[in-house]
Design an enzyme around this catalytic site. Structure first.
Site, PDB file in Angstrom:
ATOM      1  CE1 TYR A 190      -3.637   2.387   0.360  1.00  0.00           C
ATOM      2  CE2 TYR A 190      -2.708   3.331   2.338  1.00  0.00           C
ATOM      3  CZ  TYR A 190      -3.453   3.521   1.386  1.00  0.00           C
ATOM      4  OH  TYR A 190      -4.453   4.464   1.247  1.00  0.00           O
ATOM      5  CE  LYS A 232      -3.061   5.255  -2.865  1.00  0.00           C
ATOM      6  NZ  LYS A 232      -4.208   5.697  -3.323  1.00  0.00           N
TER       7      LYS A 232
END
Length: 349
Positions: free
Chosen positions: A224, A228
């Site tokens: 993740y 991002k």
């Protein structure tokens, strides 16, 4: 990992919480949304496409753009949630501009299947043939997911959050250029997260066709974070290319802070075994402010990054899209662009 620690702190609070588990459904009343949206200008005559618009931040964003008079295109997978979202946004549009706001439409788009993304982009191009696309809002995202492969062999978090957005931006660039020619500018708005700030640095391995073999459950946050960070690197790299071309298409990014979305409930459940109450954190509406600013505010400049002024919310504030906050440099921008092109094809401006 500061963002993860903030979320975890609220997950831990769950154990001391004595109310019903149904509280995970109830959000805190919005504190900032109404007054913030009221001062934003009209979007009359503009077209906005929002990925991941079936719920959460994407739904609030699509709804608000319709209320502001935009023609809204919702993109996402077919589902009951998508049907409800389209109905809600159509209701908002019906009450906007004295009932003259264009009717919102839904376009099926599965970010785990590049063929589906290409089909969706083709549908959007057809819808916007005459007027172009003023804003592409790359909002769709997932967090703390299993280590499994997409239809194309990439990690599902990377495919959803990064590669499919690179692809749809590439495919919709002609529609964005059409709007730029007709109305002077267009925008690509990428939703990132505070999870993309700081170390670890960019790791190319996560962007190769190794879905299902990228660290397992223990590396779900690493995947993740990389996604991002990549959203921010993509914005910086796209800004460079657009400026070099002399384009008035703006590449901007935003972060929502911690807010009461389904992602918050999912993340706290994964980390603590039990979902934290949404009422512990700002509402989804309040979490949407930075994204709405990037879409609507006329003072936004290409390369801007906005996020809440406080960790747990607040008015949108400008953040430096540069080290030490965002670990981006020329080498990283070039690497990410090449990896994305390897996955979905050449993107030349």
């Amino acid at each position: 990992y500061y963002f993860l620690l903030v979320v975890f702190r609220y997950a831990v609070m769950t154990y001391a919480y004595t109310g019903s588990l149904d509280s995970s459904i109830t959000e805190r009343p919005s504190q900032l949304y109404d007054s913030f949206v009221k001062q934003l200008p009209s979007l009359e005559g503009k077209t906005v496409a929002v990925t991941g618009a079936s719920r959460g931040l994407g739904y609030v964003t699509a709804l608000t753009c319709a209320q502001k008079g935009a023609e809204v295109i919702l993109l996402g997978r077919k589902s009951e949630a998508a049907d409800r979202a389209l109905g809600g946004v159509r209701e908002a549009a019906a009450s906007s501009l004295g009932g003259e706001c264009p009717t919102p439409v839904f376009v099926e788009c599965d970010h785990l299947d590049f063929a589906s993304v290409r089909d969706a982009a083709n549908d959007v191009r057809e819808i916007t043939t005459d007027r172009g696309l003023d804003v592409l809002c790359c909002n769709a995202g997932i967090m703390l997911q299993e280590d499994v492969a997409s239809n194309d062999g990439y990690d599902i978090t990377i495919s959803t959050n990064v590669l499919s957005h690179f692809l749809i931006t590439k495919e919709l660039m002609p529609a964005l250029e059409k709007a730029e020619q007709l109305r002077g500018e267009a925008r690509i708005v990428s939703m990132s997260s505070g999870s993309g700030f700081g170390p670890p640095t960019f790791n190319p391995v996560y962007f190769t066709r190794r879905g299902g073999n990228l660290g397992g459950e223990r590396a779900s946050y690493d995947r993740y974070h990389q996604s991002k960070l990549a959203n921010l690197v993509f914005t910086a790299a796209l800004d460079d290319r657009l400026r070099a071309k002399g384009s008035n298409i703006k590449a901007v990014a935003c972060t929502p802070g911690v807010c009461g979305t389904d992602m918050f409930v999912h993340a706290t459940k994964v980390m603590s075994g039990r979902p934290a109450p949404r009422s512990n954190v700002p509402s989804t509406e309040d979490g949407s402010l930075s994204q709405l600013k990037c879409i609507i505010d006329p003072t936004i400049e290409s390369g801007d990054l906005f996020g809440p002024s406080r960790d747990m919310g607040g008015q949108p504030a400008k953040v430096d899209l540069s080290p030490p906050t965002v670990l981006v440099n020329e080498e990283v921008k070039a690497k990410l662009w090449k990896l994305c092109e390897d996955a979905v094809g050449e993107f030349r401006l």
